[in-house]
Design an enzyme around this catalytic site. Structure first.
Site: not given
Length: 390
Positions: A72, A201, A293, A297
């Protein structure tokens, strides 16, 4: 029973460390309290930094990831009905991330260890490290109902937040830092094509949402929920309805829905234990730190811990040089705290907090607006997202 390094925990960090050490000619034994089937059934995150990808390739476990993983070069952030793309490749000079499920990472490492003759004991009960502050460190456990003692030079605690390794440290020798967030993530897995070829997001007045994937036919979706919610209170239909409400209309309308085959609620917390070394015992991954989350990481921080510890152990055994081993805790914690900060920032900026004052709401809306409008701010976000250097 004896080995050079006894590794507690056969999750990705334990398996990765064990494989790197074995390939360097350093003997290891891995102890895992769960069954292999249980380990391979764990559903976890799936965004890998380039450093993690390179470590998996170094361990000889990267072939299927390269064939099936999804590179991505960017992701989207939506704000109510607006969509903004974060161009990772352009903002970081060509870096990207790999979408490849942690379950698959674990399977590849299990297969690699079997191919190379590494020793792993599953369903090892009552695993306990001993005398790691002395010249005779060892680990005791029960394997097949038999009491076993494993003498070793070093112990790597890769056994997670609830494992025995951190609990074995005397209370006065360790300091913990923790923040518990007042919400969780309700997540589902469904055999439907992802709504976008890149992650989304979503920041919305109703709460956060994330559109992710495991493949081009399997989707992983999340919505922010109350900390006390029960999975049983959410039907698939309720989940899909709420997810669509938090996305821009053009994205919501193109979403393909279907039955979930996994549904769970993950609580969110930030946690760090300092230091990460106690004599011959080293804490690795979730045994030493947890991040929400939002910043992707968790697994990647475990991988960087493995990198630092592998460097130190290799230098100790092969070069008789302890400088890297002595620096392990400081080097690992420097990167950990930077990732904790980034994950906290992303979580705070994109979620809605219960009883949030109007002033705080406006500040966070302004923070998100500035991040999306500023080239420098987007570059900082991208730099952290693809992973800071080891």
């Amino acid at each position: 029973m004896s080995t050079q390094v006894c590794i507690i925990g056969a999750g990705p960090s334990g398996l990765l460390l064990g494989q790197l050490l074995n390939d360097a000619g350093i003997d290891t034994i891995i102890l895992e309290r769960s069954s292999l089937d249980h380990v391979l059934a764990r559903v976890r995150a799936g965004v890998l930094e380039q450093g993690t990808v390179q470590l998996l390739e170094q361990a000889g476990a990267g072939a299927r990831m390269r064939a099936e993983g999804l590179p991505h070069d960017g992701f989207a952030i939506t704000r109510e009905n607006d969509t903004h793309r974060i161009d990772l490749a352009r903002l970081t000079g060509g870096k990207n991330v790999m979408v490849y499920g942690q379950t698959e990472v674990t399977r590849d490492l299990v297969d690699r260890r079997a191919e190379t003759g590494g020793i792993t004991y599953y369903q090892a009960d009552s695993v306990q490290p001993h005398e790691f502050d002395s010249a005779t460190p060892h680990v005791t456990c029960r394997i097949g109902g038999e009491e076993v003692r494993i003498n070793c030079s070093f112990i790597a605690g890769c056994d997670g937040f609830h494992g025995a390794s951190r609990r074995a440290v005397p209370e006065g020798a360790i300091q913990s830092f923790e923040k518990v967030y007042p919400f969780g993530w309700l997540g589902i897995l469904s055999e439907v094509p992802p709504v976008s070829h890149e992650l989304i997001y979503a920041s919305h007045s109703r709460g956060f949402a994330l559109c992710s994937m495991r493949s081009m036919t399997r989707s992983r979706y999340y919505i922010q929920c109350n900390a006390g919610d029960s999975v049983d209170a959410w039907s698939d239909a309720q989940f899909w309805t709420e997810l669509r409400r938090r996305l821009p209309p053009e994205i919501a309308e193109s979403m393909v829905t279907g039955p979930s085959f996994e549904k769970s609620i993950a609580p969110l917390r930030s946690f760090v234990a300092e230091p990460m070394r106690f004599g011959s015992l080293f804490l690795v991954g979730d045994a030493a730190h947890i991040v929400p989350p939002t910043g992707a990481k968790g697994l990647n921080l475990a991988a960087s811990d493995v990198h630092y510890l592998f460097e130190g152990l290799r230098s100790h055994f092969l070069e008789r040089d302890d400088s890297a081993l002595d620096a392990y805790s400081q080097r690992a914690l420097t990167r950990v705290w930077r990732a904790v900060r980034f994950s906290w920032w992303m979580t705070t900026m994109l979620h809605r907090f219960p009883e949030q004052a109007p002033f705080e709401t406006r500040i966070l809306e302004t923070e998100l607006g500035y991040t999306l409008d500023s080239e420098a701010a987007r570059a900082a976000l991208a730099e952290n997202y693809v992973g800071l250097p080891y």
